[in-house]
Design a protein around this motif. Structure first.
Motif, PDB file in Angstrom:
ATOM      1  N   HIS A  27       0.817  -1.215   0.000  1.00  0.00           N
ATOM      2  CA  HIS A  27       0.000   0.000   0.000  1.00  0.00           C
ATOM      3  C   HIS A  27       0.854   1.270   0.000  1.00  0.00           C
ATOM      4  O   HIS A  27       0.315   2.371   0.141  1.00  0.00           O
ATOM      5  CB  HIS A  27      -0.972  -0.020   1.185  1.00  0.00           C
ATOM      6  CG  HIS A  27      -2.090  -0.994   0.997  1.00  0.00           C
ATOM      7  ND1 HIS A  27      -3.244  -0.679   0.331  1.00  0.00           N
ATOM      8  CD2 HIS A  27      -2.205  -2.304   1.351  1.00  0.00           C
ATOM      9  CE1 HIS A  27      -4.040  -1.738   0.303  1.00  0.00           C
ATOM     10  NE2 HIS A  27      -3.424  -2.744   0.907  1.00  0.00           N
ATOM     11  N   VAL A  71      -4.982  -6.218   8.030  1.00  0.00           N
ATOM     12  CA  VAL A  71      -5.651  -6.734   6.833  1.00  0.00           C
ATOM     13  C   VAL A  71      -7.077  -6.191   6.766  1.00  0.00           C
ATOM     14  O   VAL A  71      -7.523  -5.688   5.725  1.00  0.00           O
ATOM     15  CB  VAL A  71      -5.648  -8.283   6.830  1.00  0.00           C
ATOM     16  CG1 VAL A  71      -6.564  -8.826   5.755  1.00  0.00           C
ATOM     17  CG2 VAL A  71      -4.238  -8.817   6.653  1.00  0.00           C
ATOM     18  N   GLU A  76      -9.007  -6.243   3.140  1.00  0.00           N
ATOM     19  CA  GLU A  76      -8.516  -7.392   2.396  1.00  0.00           C
ATOM     20  C   GLU A  76      -8.736  -8.681   3.178  1.00  0.00           C
ATOM     21  O   GLU A  76      -9.207  -8.658   4.315  1.00  0.00           O
ATOM     22  CB  GLU A  76      -7.023  -7.214   2.095  1.00  0.00           C
ATOM     23  CG  GLU A  76      -6.740  -5.997   1.222  1.00  0.00           C
ATOM     24  CD  GLU A  76      -5.292  -5.885   0.793  1.00  0.00           C
ATOM     25  OE1 GLU A  76      -4.541  -6.864   0.921  1.00  0.00           O
ATOM     26  OE2 GLU A  76      -4.921  -4.796   0.325  1.00  0.00           O
ATOM     27  N   GLN A  77      -8.359  -9.794   2.560  1.00  0.00           N
ATOM     28  CA  GLN A  77      -8.422 -11.099   3.210  1.00  0.00           C
ATOM     29  C   GLN A  77      -7.025 -11.478   3.671  1.00  0.00           C
ATOM     30  O   GLN A  77      -6.044 -11.187   2.971  1.00  0.00           O
ATOM     31  CB  GLN A  77      -8.940 -12.166   2.231  1.00  0.00           C
ATOM     32  CG  GLN A  77     -10.378 -11.944   1.822  1.00  0.00           C
ATOM     33  CD  GLN A  77     -11.332 -12.046   2.998  1.00  0.00           C
ATOM     34  OE1 GLN A  77     -11.222 -12.937   3.820  1.00  0.00           O
ATOM     35  NE2 GLN A  77     -12.255 -11.105   3.092  1.00  0.00           N
TER      36      GLN A  77
END
Length: 81
Positions: A27, A71, A76-77
């Motif tokens: 990120h 996460v 997200e996963q």
């Protein structure tokens, strides 16, 4: 100079810390890493923060939590174990 307010607090060689920093890198979030010098420093940190596990990630000086919380923060996963 890196003036970031983003930090990871972690043990040396922690696989969850590696996953967390990889996610921060993905990120493009700048951060500083604090590796605990020993188990005593880690335990004091946990007591001070009221947490049971490390790593702990702080973004803009606010505690996000560990890898799973980071996460979730990004929507997200978790990476498969």
């Amino acid at each position: 100079m890196n003036d970031t307010q983003n930090y990871t607090y972690q043990k040396e060689g922690c696989p969850f810390a590696a996953k967390a920093t990889a996610l921060l890198d993905k990120h493009r979030i700048p951060y500083r890493v604090h590796v605990f010098a020993d188990a005593t420093e880690e335990q004091l940190f946990k007591e001070e923060q009221g947490v049971d596990t490390t790593p702990q990630i702080f973004l803009d000086s606010q505690r996000i939590g560990g890898y799973d919380e980071l996460v979730a923060h990004f929507g997200e996963q978790p990476e498969a174990e």
